[in-house]
Design a protein around this motif. Structure first.
Motif, short mmCIF file in Angstrom:
data_model
loop_
_atom_site.label_atom_id
_atom_site.label_comp_id
_atom_site.label_asym_id
_atom_site.label_seq_id
_atom_site.Cartn_x
_atom_site.Cartn_y
_atom_site.Cartn_z
N SER A 66 0.81 -1.23 0.00
CA SER A 66 0.00 0.00 0.00
C SER A 66 0.84 1.28 0.00
N ARG A 67 2.13 1.15 0.22
CA ARG A 67 3.00 2.34 0.15
C ARG A 67 2.61 3.43 1.12
N ASP A 68 2.18 2.99 2.31
CA ASP A 68 1.82 3.93 3.38
C ASP A 68 2.67 3.56 4.59
N ARG A 69 3.68 4.40 4.83
CA ARG A 69 4.66 4.01 5.84
C ARG A 69 4.05 3.78 7.21
N ALA A 70 3.21 4.69 7.66
CA ALA A 70 2.62 4.55 8.99
C ALA A 70 1.86 3.23 9.08
N ARG A 71 1.10 2.97 8.04
CA ARG A 71 0.31 1.74 8.02
C ARG A 71 1.22 0.51 8.04
N THR A 72 2.26 0.56 7.26
CA THR A 72 3.19 -0.57 7.23
C THR A 72 3.85 -0.79 8.58
N GLU A 73 4.29 0.31 9.20
CA GLU A 73 4.90 0.18 10.52
C GLU A 73 3.93 -0.48 11.50
N ALA A 74 2.69 -0.02 11.46
CA ALA A 74 1.70 -0.59 12.38
C ALA A 74 1.52 -2.08 12.12
N SER A 75 1.51 -2.44 10.84
CA SER A 75 1.28 -3.86 10.52
C SER A 75 2.47 -4.70 10.97
N ILE A 76 3.65 -4.12 10.92
CA ILE A 76 4.82 -4.86 11.40
C ILE A 76 4.75 -5.07 12.91
N VAL A 77 4.40 -4.01 13.62
CA VAL A 77 4.27 -4.15 15.07
C VAL A 77 3.20 -5.18 15.41
N ALA A 78 2.09 -5.12 14.70
CA ALA A 78 1.02 -6.09 14.96
C ALA A 78 1.50 -7.50 14.70
N ALA A 79 2.21 -7.67 13.60
CA ALA A 79 2.73 -9.01 13.27
C ALA A 79 3.69 -9.48 14.35
N ALA A 80 4.52 -8.57 14.85
CA ALA A 80 5.48 -8.95 15.88
C ALA A 80 4.74 -9.41 17.14
N ARG A 81 3.71 -8.66 17.52
CA ARG A 81 2.92 -9.07 18.70
C ARG A 81 2.30 -10.43 18.49
N GLU A 82 1.81 -10.66 17.30
CA GLU A 82 1.18 -11.95 17.03
C GLU A 82 2.19 -13.09 17.11
N VAL A 83 3.31 -12.90 16.44
CA VAL A 83 4.32 -13.96 16.46
C VAL A 83 4.78 -14.24 17.89
N LEU A 84 5.01 -13.17 18.63
CA LEU A 84 5.48 -13.34 20.01
C LEU A 84 4.43 -14.03 20.87
N ALA A 85 3.17 -13.63 20.71
CA ALA A 85 2.11 -14.21 21.54
C ALA A 85 1.86 -15.67 21.17
N GLU A 86 1.98 -15.99 19.90
CA GLU A 86 1.63 -17.35 19.47
C GLU A 86 2.79 -18.32 19.60
N ASP A 87 3.97 -17.89 19.20
CA ASP A 87 5.10 -18.82 19.16
C ASP A 87 6.11 -18.59 20.28
N GLY A 88 5.94 -17.50 21.03
CA GLY A 88 6.92 -17.21 22.06
C GLY A 88 8.18 -16.60 21.46
N PHE A 89 9.14 -16.34 22.33
CA PHE A 89 10.34 -15.65 21.86
C PHE A 89 11.24 -16.57 21.04
N GLN A 90 11.01 -17.86 21.14
CA GLN A 90 11.72 -18.74 20.22
C GLN A 90 11.03 -18.60 18.87
#
Lengths: 202, 202
Positions: free
Chosen positions: A6-30
């Motif tokens: 989408s070429r929207d930096r703010a949106r992309t940043e938010a999606s990255i943070v969201a993805a990080a939270r999801e990965v961390l919550a689901e798979d743990g820090f490993q």
DNA sequence: TCCCTATATCACCGGCCGGTGATAAAAATA
DNA sequence: TATTTTTATCACCGGCCGGTGATATAGGGA
């Protein structure tokens, strides 16, 4: 044909943070790393370096997202009447708040298993939040004289944290099951009894 | 000229188990793998597969090595006079035993952060050992009626475990330092006070 | 319209991982 | 001595990791 997003930096940043939270919550820090997060976010890992300066910066962003979690979870209606009641609310509130937030659980586990300055900052923030809540809702209540209230209180908080983490990971602690709501009622009753007997009046 | 080692299977197996314990105690379960252990043992990783059937079997061997650790650490001199004293000894003994055994600390952290059937077996064995010690030294002492002693006791044990793990990883818990001997005296005093007030006579 | 910058992707690197088949060499056996 | 078995090592595989330099492209300003 390289399909750009989408070429929207703010949106992309938010999606990255969201993805990080999801990965961390689901798979743990490993398995928590640039590759996994970027895959989840559907973008290139390069963006994690460009926008957050690497994994550490990303973790910091998660921390900023997480600030105030405890405060909102511990909101108390009426001021406690006794110090025992204050501690009782703290313990029970912390128990429910932690039980309901898998992400914070994973961060707590992370801190224990793989200490690092970044994660330590997250954990420190949580500790500060607890202290702040205590100071705010305490009013003019004081622990009975002669008692080392900080030591006693972190003892209780530590118990709650360990039991919640063990429940999440193994479903039990030291042979005692921690799954059904009835199991937790036993734990909560024990916590309340301890708080009351420790801070008993007179 | 391929320099083979001592060509003594029993000795080699022992050295592999020792190396595994060292790697686990020093680096934690992260970085614990066939490559690291084999490097440490100074032999080929193939031997881990051949002699232990893989990492799981090796972890089991560590577990067998570890059986009886708690019993020997919790050895009590004289029988306790009251149930409160029994619990007090249990808590203090467990605290010192866990503080003195980094390997068990790492295993406990492993269970919380990366649960797996193999590690679960190690943790279960530890829980059983606690229960056995309780049953043996309890004699005919009984908790005051109306108290959920198992729930209360795992609460205290959980607190100790969390505090020891946090100390090892971060040197503090929730802002309270856990490093100097004085710090631990505070914790121990708190534990004793809780045990006595909870199981107070009359 | 053209250009320029911000945004995003691609291709590739070295390194470590778990896992395996083939091989060497010591020791036991004949 | 010759042969077999046990013990240990080597060389290699595919895969994922963190990290980086070069490249495409969309959109805004001239």
């Amino acid at each position: 044909m390289t399909e750009s997003r989408s070429r929207d930096r703010a949106r992309t940043e938010a999606s990255i943070v969201a993805a990080a939270r999801e990965v961390l919550a689901e798979d743990g820090f490993q398995g928590f790393g640039v590759n996994a997060v970027a895959r989840r976010a559907g973008c290139d890992k390069q963006l994690i370096y460009r926008y957050f300066g690497g994994l550490d910066g990303l973790v910091d962003a998660i921390g900023a997202d997480l600030a105030g979690w405890l405060e909102s979870s511990l909101a108390s209606e009426s001021p406690p009447a006794t110090y025992a009641e204050l501690v009782e609310r703290l313990i029970l509130g912390f128990l429910e708040a932690l039980r309901g937030n898998v992400l914070v659980q994973k961060i707590a586990a992370w801190e224990i298993a793989g200490p690092s300055p970044v994660v330590a900052r997250l954990t420190a923030a949580r500790g500060m939040a607890l202290g702040r809540w205590m100071a705010n809702t305490r009013g003019d209540l004081a622990p009975p004289p002669g008692l080392d209230a900080p030591a006693l209180n972190i003892f209780l908080i530590a118990a709650v944290q360990q039991l919640v983490l063990s429940s999440s990971a193994a479903g039990s602690f030291s042979g005692v099951p921690l799954q059904s709501e009835a199991d937790w009622e036993r734990v909560k009753a024990a916590a309340v009894l301890i708080a009351r007997r420790v801070y008993a009046e007179g």
